[in-house]
Design an enzyme around this catalytic site. Structure first.
Site, PDB file in Angstrom:
ATOM      1  N   HIS A  66      -4.273   1.713   7.901  1.00 12.12           N
ATOM      2  CA  HIS A  66      -2.896   2.152   7.900  1.00 12.12           C
ATOM      3  C   HIS A  66      -2.851   3.333   6.922  1.00 12.12           C
ATOM      4  O   HIS A  66      -2.176   4.325   7.174  1.00 12.12           O
ATOM      5  CB  HIS A  66      -1.999   0.888   7.505  1.00 12.12           C
ATOM      6  CG  HIS A  66      -0.375   1.332   7.429  1.00 12.12           C
ATOM      7  ND1 HIS A  66       0.266   0.849   8.154  1.00 12.12           N
ATOM      8  CD2 HIS A  66      -0.015   2.174   6.541  1.00 12.12           C
ATOM      9  CE1 HIS A  66       1.459   1.493   7.658  1.00 12.12           C
ATOM     10  NE2 HIS A  66       1.458   2.195   6.781  1.00 12.12           N
ATOM     11  N   GLU A  67      -3.406   3.047   5.705  1.00  7.52           N
ATOM     12  CA  GLU A  67      -3.152   4.253   4.623  1.00  7.52           C
ATOM     13  C   GLU A  67      -3.938   5.378   5.098  1.00  7.52           C
ATOM     14  O   GLU A  67      -3.562   6.493   4.949  1.00  7.52           O
ATOM     15  CB  GLU A  67      -3.765   3.870   3.287  1.00  7.52           C
ATOM     16  CG  GLU A  67      -2.579   2.462   2.963  1.00  7.52           C
ATOM     17  CD  GLU A  67      -1.259   2.558   2.700  1.00  7.52           C
ATOM     18  OE1 GLU A  67      -0.664   3.697   2.889  1.00  7.52           O
ATOM     19  OE2 GLU A  67      -0.537   1.558   3.046  1.00  7.52           O
ATOM     20  N   HIS A  98      -2.157   7.472   7.373  1.00  5.17           N
ATOM     21  CA  HIS A  98      -1.253   8.328   6.785  1.00  5.17           C
ATOM     22  C   HIS A  98      -1.923   9.606   6.152  1.00  5.17           C
ATOM     23  O   HIS A  98      -1.371  10.718   6.340  1.00  5.17           O
ATOM     24  CB  HIS A  98      -0.682   7.868   5.478  1.00  5.17           C
ATOM     25  CG  HIS A  98       0.409   7.032   5.914  1.00  5.17           C
ATOM     26  ND1 HIS A  98       1.600   7.313   6.242  1.00  5.17           N
ATOM     27  CD2 HIS A  98       0.678   5.361   5.530  1.00  5.17           C
ATOM     28  CE1 HIS A  98       2.515   6.163   6.169  1.00  5.17           C
ATOM     29  NE2 HIS A  98       1.846   5.207   5.935  1.00  5.17           N
ATOM     30  N   GLY A 148       0.757  -1.079  -0.004  1.00  6.74           N
ATOM     31  CA  GLY A 148       0.101   0.150   0.013  1.00  6.74           C
ATOM     32  C   GLY A 148       0.838   1.066  -0.159  1.00  6.74           C
ATOM     33  O   GLY A 148       2.165   1.148   0.593  1.00  6.74           O
ATOM     34  N   GLN A 182       3.199   9.952   0.918  1.00  7.81           N
ATOM     35  CA  GLN A 182       4.431   9.395   1.348  1.00  7.81           C
ATOM     36  C   GLN A 182       5.664   9.764   0.140  1.00  7.81           C
ATOM     37  O   GLN A 182       6.499   9.469   0.155  1.00  7.81           O
ATOM     38  CB  GLN A 182       4.387   7.746   1.440  1.00  7.81           C
ATOM     39  CG  GLN A 182       3.730   7.439   2.468  1.00  7.81           C
ATOM     40  CD  GLN A 182       3.521   5.870   2.820  1.00  7.81           C
ATOM     41  OE1 GLN A 182       2.685   5.238   2.406  1.00  7.81           O
ATOM     42  NE2 GLN A 182       4.535   5.266   3.388  1.00  7.81           N
ATOM     43  N   CYS A 206       6.032   0.084   7.509  1.00 10.74           N
ATOM     44  CA  CYS A 206       5.778   1.188   7.032  1.00 10.74           C
ATOM     45  C   CYS A 206       7.009   1.548   6.109  1.00 10.74           C
ATOM     46  O   CYS A 206       8.075   1.611   6.569  1.00 10.74           O
ATOM     47  CB  CYS A 206       5.302   2.192   7.709  1.00 10.74           C
ATOM     48  SG  CYS A 206       4.851   3.848   6.982  1.00 10.74           S
ATOM     49  N   LEU A 207       6.649   2.042   4.853  1.00  8.81           N
ATOM     50  CA  LEU A 207       7.760   2.213   3.830  1.00  8.81           C
ATOM     51  C   LEU A 207       8.321   3.380   4.295  1.00  8.81           C
ATOM     52  O   LEU A 207       9.632   3.636   3.914  1.00  8.81           O
ATOM     53  CB  LEU A 207       7.296   2.262   2.457  1.00  8.81           C
ATOM     54  CG  LEU A 207       6.826   1.110   1.798  1.00  8.81           C
ATOM     55  CD1 LEU A 207       6.307   1.138   0.538  1.00  8.81           C
ATOM     56  CD2 LEU A 207       8.024  -0.021   1.499  1.00  8.81           C
TER      57      LEU A 207
HETATM   58  O1  GNR Z   1       3.866  -2.648   2.632  1.00  7.27           O
HETATM   59  C1  GNR Z   1       3.529  -2.497   3.602  1.00  7.27           C
HETATM   60  N1  GNR Z   1       2.943  -3.391   4.379  1.00  7.27           N
HETATM   61  C2  GNR Z   1       2.040  -3.608   5.405  1.00  7.27           C
HETATM   62  C3  GNR Z   1       2.125  -4.536   6.222  1.00  7.27           C
HETATM   63  C4  GNR Z   1       0.968  -4.762   7.295  1.00  7.27           C
HETATM   64  C5  GNR Z   1       0.342  -3.452   7.428  1.00  7.27           C
HETATM   65  C6  GNR Z   1       0.437  -2.394   6.555  1.00  7.27           C
HETATM   66  C7  GNR Z   1       1.181  -2.314   5.557  1.00  7.27           C
HETATM   67  S1  GNR Z   1       1.348  -1.015   4.539  1.00  7.27           S
HETATM   68  C8  GNR Z   1       2.970  -1.022   3.922  1.00  7.27           C
HETATM   69  C9  GNR Z   1       3.248  -0.091   2.942  1.00  7.27           C
HETATM   70  C10 GNR Z   1       2.968   1.353   3.665  1.00  7.27           C
HETATM   71  O2  GNR Z   1       3.813   1.872   4.307  1.00  7.27           O
HETATM   72  N2  GNR Z   1       1.776   1.962   3.442  1.00  7.27           N
HETATM   73  O3  GNR Z   1       1.759   3.356   3.843  1.00  7.27           O
HETATM   74 NI    NI Z   2       2.920   3.365   5.621  1.00  6.33          NI
END
Ligand code: GNR
Ligand code: NI
Length: 190
Positions: free
Chosen positions: A155-156, A159, A65, A70, A113-114
């Site tokens: 999660h997104e 952000h 995601g 980001q 999270c990236l």
């Molecule tokens: O790549 C991602 N893996 C992930 C694993 C578990 C819960 C959420 C994520 S999102 C993350 C990519 C990212 O930072 N998205 O904002």
């Molecule tokens: Ni993230």
């Protein structure tokens, strides 16, 4: 493999190829990660270009995601692809996504999270969420997400509100990881 070219865009006056760009992913402690992203008011060529860049950047990372903020564009745009096989890509695009219902039931996933590279922690969130969003054609949709999709969408959407997954873990762990990234940046290692 990935060609770096978007599909032919049939929506313009002439079909044409758009180059996609691999963008840098901002990382902790970049203050942009704490900014609230702005709603998207309409989908134009620039919007579609950002989505293309987000997908290329997410696949390259690789991640499941990505929120536009980001890559430095604080707009309410999210891409997700949960497909395990790179040859069976299933990109999902969400514009102005909003959680309109969450289950009382909770699930725990190990998240990453990236924007916080190489750090993982268990996060508890609602197991299912109903999410309202727009698609690229400007239509309203509502989906009921469960499992990994529910976790990833939350999660997104976090952000988009300047919230990171480390905000859902203990203060001790969060302060430890923030310190580590702040120090690494000071030493020029990011
Ligand atoms: O790549 C991602 N893996 C992930 C694993 C578990 C819960 C959420 C994520 S999102 C993350 C990519 C990212 O930072 N998205 O904002
Ligand atoms: Ni993230």
């Amino acid at each position: 493999g990935f060609t770096g070219l978007a599909l032919i865009d049939l929506s313009g006056p002439l079909a044409y190829l758009r180059a996609m760009s691999l963008r840098d992913i901002i990382t902790l402690p970049d203050p942009l990660l704490r900014q609230t992203s702005k709603p998207v008011s309409g989908v134009d060529k620039a919007t579609r270009k950002i989505f293309d860049d987000m997908l290329e950047t997410m696949y390259d990372a690789p991640g499941i995601g990505l929120a536009a903020v980001q890559i430095g564009a604080p707009m309410r745009m999210v891409v997700i692809d949960l497909a395990k096989d790179p040859d069976a890509r299933a990109p999902q695009v969400y514009i102005n996504p909003e959680v309109i219902w969450s289950s009382d039931e909770r699930s725990t996933y190990e998240e990453g999270c990236l924007s916080i590279p190489d750090y993982y922690a268990d996060v508890e969130r609602p197991s299912s969420v109903r999410v309202k969003h727009l698609s690229l054609d400007g239509k309203q949709h509502e989906i009921l997400a469960e499992g990994l999709l529910a976790t990833c969408l939350q999660h997104e959407i976090d952000h988009l509100n300047g919230v990171l997954f480390i905000d859902h873990i203990s203060r001790l762990k969060r302060e430890r990881v923030v310190k580590k990234f702040t120090k690494a940046q000071r030493l020029g290692k990011l």
